[in-house]
Write a protein that holds these residues in place. Structure first.
Motif, PDB file in Angstrom:
ATOM      1  N   SER A  20       0.840  -1.189   0.000  1.00 48.16           N
ATOM      2  CA  SER A  20       0.000   0.000   0.000  1.00 48.16           C
ATOM      3  C   SER A  20       0.875   1.240   0.000  1.00 48.16           C
ATOM      4  CB  SER A  20      -0.927   0.031   1.224  1.00 48.16           C
ATOM      5  OG  SER A  20      -1.649   1.257   1.279  1.00 48.16           O
ATOM      6  N   ALA A  21       0.483   2.221  -0.785  1.00 48.70           N
ATOM      7  CA  ALA A  21       1.194   3.500  -0.793  1.00 48.70           C
ATOM      8  C   ALA A  21       0.665   4.440   0.287  1.00 48.70           C
ATOM      9  CB  ALA A  21       1.053   4.155  -2.166  1.00 48.70           C
ATOM     10  N   MET A  24       4.587  -4.099   2.890  1.00 45.26           N
ATOM     11  CA  MET A  24       5.463  -3.279   2.042  1.00 45.26           C
ATOM     12  C   MET A  24       4.755  -1.940   1.850  1.00 45.26           C
ATOM     13  SD  MET A  24       7.035  -6.061  -0.706  1.00 45.26           S
ATOM     14  CE  MET A  24       5.470  -6.848  -1.184  1.00 45.26           C
ATOM     15  N   PRO A  25       5.040  -0.949   2.717  1.00 43.64           N
ATOM     16  CA  PRO A  25       4.270   0.299   2.727  1.00 43.64           C
ATOM     17  C   PRO A  25       4.747   1.323   1.705  1.00 43.64           C
ATOM     18  CG  PRO A  25       5.824   0.308   4.527  1.00 43.64           C
ATOM     19  CD  PRO A  25       5.989  -1.026   3.843  1.00 43.64           C
ATOM     20  N   TYR A  26       4.699   0.951   0.452  1.00 42.31           N
ATOM     21  CA  TYR A  26       5.060   1.873  -0.616  1.00 42.31           C
ATOM     22  C   TYR A  26       4.452   1.350  -1.909  1.00 42.31           C
ATOM     23  CZ  TYR A  26       8.860  -1.523   0.054  1.00 42.31           C
ATOM     24  OH  TYR A  26       9.577  -2.669   0.322  1.00 42.31           O
ATOM     25  N   ALA A  27       4.373   2.223  -2.891  1.00 45.42           N
ATOM     26  CA  ALA A  27       3.745   1.868  -4.154  1.00 45.42           C
ATOM     27  C   ALA A  27       4.656   0.941  -4.949  1.00 45.42           C
ATOM     28  CB  ALA A  27       3.433   3.121  -4.967  1.00 45.42           C
ATOM     29  N   ASP A  67       4.337  -1.064  -8.494  1.00 45.54           N
ATOM     30  CA  ASP A  67       3.449  -1.190  -9.641  1.00 45.54           C
ATOM     31  C   ASP A  67       3.049  -2.630  -9.902  1.00 45.54           C
ATOM     32  OD1 ASP A  67       2.193   0.153 -12.090  1.00 45.54           O
ATOM     33  OD2 ASP A  67       3.414  -1.413 -13.030  1.00 45.54           O
ATOM     34  N   PHE A  68       3.977  -3.565  -9.757  1.00 49.55           N
ATOM     35  CA  PHE A  68       3.638  -4.960 -10.059  1.00 49.55           C
ATOM     36  C   PHE A  68       2.422  -5.403  -9.259  1.00 49.55           C
ATOM     37  CE2 PHE A  68       3.680  -9.436  -8.971  1.00 49.55           C
ATOM     38  CZ  PHE A  68       3.659 -10.013 -10.236  1.00 49.55           C
ATOM     39  N   TYR A  69       2.390  -5.081  -7.978  1.00 57.97           N
ATOM     40  CA  TYR A  69       1.317  -5.567  -7.113  1.00 57.97           C
ATOM     41  C   TYR A  69       0.041  -4.743  -7.221  1.00 57.97           C
ATOM     42  CZ  TYR A  69       4.645  -8.653  -4.767  1.00 57.97           C
ATOM     43  OH  TYR A  69       5.560  -9.645  -4.483  1.00 57.97           O
ATOM     44  N   LEU A  70       0.153  -3.481  -7.591  1.00 63.39           N
ATOM     45  CA  LEU A  70      -1.018  -2.607  -7.616  1.00 63.39           C
ATOM     46  C   LEU A  70      -1.633  -2.458  -8.998  1.00 63.39           C
ATOM     47  CD1 LEU A  70       0.301   0.183  -5.208  1.00 63.39           C
ATOM     48  CD2 LEU A  70      -1.159  -1.789  -4.658  1.00 63.39           C
ATOM     49  N   ASN A  71      -0.930  -2.854 -10.028  1.00 58.35           N
ATOM     50  CA  ASN A  71      -1.378  -2.701 -11.408  1.00 58.35           C
ATOM     51  C   ASN A  71      -2.172  -3.943 -11.835  1.00 58.35           C
ATOM     52  OD1 ASN A  71      -1.652  -2.458 -14.183  1.00 58.35           O
ATOM     53  ND2 ASN A  71       0.438  -1.716 -14.514  1.00 58.35           N
ATOM     54  N   PRO A  72      -3.458  -3.793 -12.161  1.00 60.43           N
ATOM     55  CA  PRO A  72      -4.262  -4.959 -12.557  1.00 60.43           C
ATOM     56  C   PRO A  72      -3.753  -5.651 -13.818  1.00 60.43           C
ATOM     57  CG  PRO A  72      -5.660  -3.073 -12.047  1.00 60.43           C
ATOM     58  CD  PRO A  72      -4.257  -2.556 -12.095  1.00 60.43           C
ATOM     59  N   ALA A  73      -2.968  -4.942 -14.621  1.00 56.62           N
ATOM     60  CA  ALA A  73      -2.408  -5.556 -15.822  1.00 56.62           C
ATOM     61  C   ALA A  73      -1.170  -6.392 -15.519  1.00 56.62           C
ATOM     62  CB  ALA A  73      -2.058  -4.476 -16.853  1.00 56.62           C
ATOM     63  N   ARG A  74      -0.699  -6.325 -14.268  1.00 56.03           N
ATOM     64  CA  ARG A  74       0.480  -7.104 -13.871  1.00 56.03           C
ATOM     65  C   ARG A  74       0.083  -8.080 -12.751  1.00 56.03           C
ATOM     66  NH1 ARG A  74       5.681  -3.484 -13.015  1.00 56.03           N
ATOM     67  NH2 ARG A  74       6.668  -5.528 -13.351  1.00 56.03           N
ATOM     68  N   GLY A  75       0.455  -7.797 -11.536  1.00 54.24           N
ATOM     69  CA  GLY A  75       0.161  -8.728 -10.453  1.00 54.24           C
ATOM     70  C   GLY A  75      -1.055  -8.399  -9.621  1.00 54.24           C
ATOM     71  N   PRO A 115      -5.681 -11.243  -3.031  1.00 50.34           N
ATOM     72  CA  PRO A 115      -6.470 -10.308  -2.234  1.00 50.34           C
ATOM     73  C   PRO A 115      -5.665  -9.204  -1.559  1.00 50.34           C
ATOM     74  CG  PRO A 115      -6.121 -12.327  -1.004  1.00 50.34           C
ATOM     75  CD  PRO A 115      -5.526 -12.553  -2.376  1.00 50.34           C
ATOM     76  N   ASN A 116      -4.331  -9.195  -1.720  1.00 53.16           N
ATOM     77  CA  ASN A 116      -3.491  -8.163  -1.098  1.00 53.16           C
ATOM     78  C   ASN A 116      -3.704  -8.135   0.412  1.00 53.16           C
ATOM     79  OD1 ASN A 116      -1.658  -6.070  -0.804  1.00 53.16           O
ATOM     80  ND2 ASN A 116      -3.013  -4.467  -1.587  1.00 53.16           N
ATOM     81  N   ARG A 117      -3.618  -9.321   1.039  1.00 49.50           N
ATOM     82  CA  ARG A 117      -3.784  -9.442   2.482  1.00 49.50           C
ATOM     83  C   ARG A 117      -2.561 -10.121   3.089  1.00 49.50           C
ATOM     84  NH1 ARG A 117      -9.374 -11.274   1.463  1.00 49.50           N
ATOM     85  NH2 ARG A 117      -8.587 -13.388   1.679  1.00 49.50           N
ATOM     86  N   PHE A 118      -2.067  -9.539   4.173  1.00 52.04           N
ATOM     87  CA  PHE A 118      -0.956 -10.115   4.919  1.00 52.04           C
ATOM     88  C   PHE A 118      -1.396 -10.340   6.351  1.00 52.04           C
ATOM     89  CE2 PHE A 118       2.848  -9.862   7.583  1.00 52.04           C
ATOM     90  CZ  PHE A 118       3.723 -10.729   6.918  1.00 52.04           C
TER      91      PHE A 118
END
Length: 295
Positions: free
Chosen positions: A181-182, A189-192, A194-202, A208-211
């Motif tokens: 999360s940014a 991982m408290p920063y942007a 792109d791989f994890y936040l971009n729907p075209a990538r990861g 679900p982006n849950r830890f």
């Protein structure tokens, strides 16, 4: 070319779901178990590498770990190293028994955090004849302190984990924060990224982006560098000086007991997940390694 088959197999009390990629026209091909980054599901990078390996003549299995993705298992979204190593062991068992796989030629490929778990299984599983690690995250206490802001910050995360574990034991509630999360400073991982936040990538719906906060203790106290002297199988690393914790890769590589090689190339950590030329270079290097060693 290759074909993709949905498969299931048991691991402890859970049934795991995976994708088995088989090379066209091959019978009893060498088998490779593939897994990716912490918290990831198979569609994020393991499928990509498994399919590319199948195109090069290998039977490659990617799968969701217990409590992740399409696989069964509770609690969900817990980065549990011991549980993941157990799952890998059962994935090797499934692959070895498959009629399209040569059980005498089995390898393992770990990307990022799965490098630690694949290494752990290989250190104790003689069925694995060769090991390959791409953009490996390999840590011990020294590297964790450097990566997570020092000894006090690590201690604080462990304290939070113990509190979350106690709450789970009392109530069954799994306390979660974002993996990435940014805007949320509690994120793993408290920063942007792109791989994890971009729907075209990861950033896909299956992830679900849950830890789980209670996972911090097992993660931060896991020593993968100490595994190296236990690994006698031929091992190939592919990494970048600008990727994650290169010192861990250097120290792990230096400590390996068996034949070893390391390829240093360009690219950030996340380039090795889905970008070119890093993915093709990594797959070609890994495939060549398995070709030399799984005879």
């Amino acid at each position: 070319m290759s074909t993709q088959h949905k498969v299931t197999f048991p691991s402890g009390e859970a049934t795991l779901t995976g994708n088995l990629f088989l090379p066209d026209g091959e019978t009893r091909a060498p088998g490779i178990v593939v897994a990716g980054t912490w918290t990831s599901v198979k569609e994020m990078m393991a499928d990509r590498y498994a399919e590319r390996l199948a195109d090069r003549g290998y039977a490659a299995l990617s799968f969701d770990f217990t409590g992740f993705g399409e696989s069964e298992g509770e609690p969900r979204d817990v980065e549990d190293p011991a549980r993941k190593v157990r799952d890998i062991h059962h994935a090797v068992t499934f692959l070895a028994a498959h009629p399209s796989v040569d059980a005498d030629r089995l390898g393992a490929l770990g990307i990022c955090a799965a490098a630690m778990y694949m290494a752990d299984n290989a250190a104790h599983d003689p069925r694995v004849g060769a090991l390959a690690l791409v953009a490996p995250w390999l840590h011990d206490a020294v590297i964790c302190e450097a990566a997570y802001g020092g000894a006090d910050a690590v201690s604080q995360k462990i304290k939070l984990a113990r509190e979350a574990r106690a709450r789970f034991t009392r109530t069954g509630e799994v306390e979660v924060v974002p993996v990435v999360s940014a805007t949320d400073e509690r994120a793993a991982m408290p920063y942007a990224i792109d791989f994890y936040l971009n729907p075209a990538r990861g950033g896909i719906p299956a992830w679900p982006n849950r830890f789980a906060v209670m996972a911090w203790e097992d993660w931060l106290t896991y020593d993968s560098i100490a595994l190296a002297p236990l690994i006698t199988q031929p091992t190939q690393l592919v990494h970048g000086a600008d990727a994650a914790v290169p010192d861990g890769a250097r120290r792990f590589h230096a400590g390996l007991a068996g034949p070893r090689d390391i390829l240093w190339t360009d690219g950030t950590q996340f380039d090795f997940y889905d970008q070119e030329p890093q993915v093709t270079l990594a797959v070609d290097t890994v495939a060549a390694h398995f070709g030399r060693t799984l005879r």
